[in-house]
Design a protein around this motif. Structure first.
Motif, PDB file in Angstrom:
ATOM      1  N   GLN A   1      60.510 -17.156  17.318  1.00  0.00           N
ATOM      2  CA  GLN A   1      61.266 -17.428  18.539  1.00  0.00           C
ATOM      3  C   GLN A   1      62.294 -18.519  18.258  1.00  0.00           C
ATOM      4  N   SER A   2      61.840 -19.593  17.602  1.00  0.00           N
ATOM      5  CA  SER A   2      62.762 -20.651  17.192  1.00  0.00           C
ATOM      6  C   SER A   2      62.105 -21.502  16.106  1.00  0.00           C
TER       7      SER A   2
ATOM      8  N   PHE B   1      53.625 -11.505  14.801  1.00  0.00           N
ATOM      9  CA  PHE B   1      54.571 -12.390  15.478  1.00  0.00           C
ATOM     10  C   PHE B   1      55.997 -12.194  14.990  1.00  0.00           C
TER      11      PHE B   1
ATOM     12  N   CYS C   1      52.811 -18.705  28.213  1.00  0.00           N
ATOM     13  CA  CYS C   1      53.467 -17.490  28.681  1.00  0.00           C
ATOM     14  C   CYS C   1      53.819 -17.675  30.150  1.00  0.00           C
TER      15      CYS C   1
ATOM     16  N   GLU D   1      55.281 -11.636  26.907  1.00  0.00           N
ATOM     17  CA  GLU D   1      55.571 -12.421  25.715  1.00  0.00           C
ATOM     18  C   GLU D   1      54.703 -13.683  25.720  1.00  0.00           C
TER      19      GLU D   1
ATOM     20  N   SER E   1      53.180 -22.287  19.253  1.00  0.00           N
ATOM     21  CA  SER E   1      53.952 -23.238  18.448  1.00  0.00           C
ATOM     22  C   SER E   1      53.072 -23.868  17.373  1.00  0.00           C
TER      23      SER E   1
ATOM     24  N   ASP F   1      54.085 -17.149  23.526  1.00  0.00           N
ATOM     25  CA  ASP F   1      54.614 -17.965  22.432  1.00  0.00           C
ATOM     26  C   ASP F   1      53.535 -18.920  21.940  1.00  0.00           C
TER      27      ASP F   1
ATOM     28  N   PHE G   1      58.175 -22.016  16.596  1.00  0.00           N
ATOM     29  CA  PHE G   1      57.686 -21.238  17.734  1.00  0.00           C
ATOM     30  C   PHE G   1      57.677 -19.769  17.345  1.00  0.00           C
TER      31      PHE G   1
ATOM     32  N   VAL H   1      56.347 -15.733  18.581  1.00  0.00           N
ATOM     33  CA  VAL H   1      56.155 -14.986  19.820  1.00  0.00           C
ATOM     34  C   VAL H   1      55.648 -13.582  19.494  1.00  0.00           C
ATOM     35  N   ARG H   2      54.812 -13.062  20.396  1.00  0.00           N
ATOM     36  CA  ARG H   2      54.398 -11.660  20.320  1.00  0.00           C
ATOM     37  C   ARG H   2      54.078 -11.177  21.726  1.00  0.00           C
TER      38      ARG H   2
ATOM     39  N   TRP I   1      49.871 -22.612  23.066  1.00  0.00           N
ATOM     40  CA  TRP I   1      50.489 -21.330  23.382  1.00  0.00           C
ATOM     41  C   TRP I   1      50.805 -21.312  24.862  1.00  0.00           C
TER      42      TRP I   1
END
Length: 117
Positions: free
Chosen positions: A62-63, A59, A111, A35, A39, A37, A76, A78-79, A109
């Protein structure tokens, strides 16, 4: 600033390469899918539009915070992907395209490094 501006690409890619170097120095195995992320900061309405269409760029949300501690919105995304150079080059191009398309700014970004295959 245009997506194709060489200085913009170079600055973004150099920053991303620094993250890759850190991952590699800590034993990251680049071909392991994990994953990632990313932002974004920007005007609330622009982030809402990005939130609604982030799947077009591969994507998921996430939040989404409409007001952080400083009162600023923050999205945020994510992929799942690898951290090999080709995959990261695509990620860099994608977040630069998102910046241009939505009038937002990528705030970075990250991870969790993958040390086992």
């Amino acid at each position: 600033m245009s997506l194709t501006a060489p200085d913009r690409w170079k600055a973004a890619w150099n920053a991303d390469l620094a993250v890759l170097e850190s991952l590699r120095a800590n034993g990251d195995v680049p071909h392991v899918v994990r994953e990632i992320d990313v932002s974004f900061r920007g005007p609330l309405e622009s982030l809402r539009r990005l939130q609604a269409s982030c799947s077009n760029f591969g994507f998921e949300v996430q939040s989404f915070t409409e007001a952080d501690d400083e009162g600023e919105p923050w999205l945020f995304l994510v992929r799942d992907q690898t951290t090999d150079e080709d995959a990261l080059r695509d990620l860099t191009m994608t977040y630069l395209q998102i910046e241009d398309s939505f009038g937002v700014e990528c705030d970075g970004w990250g991870c969790v490094g993958q040390t086992k295959e």
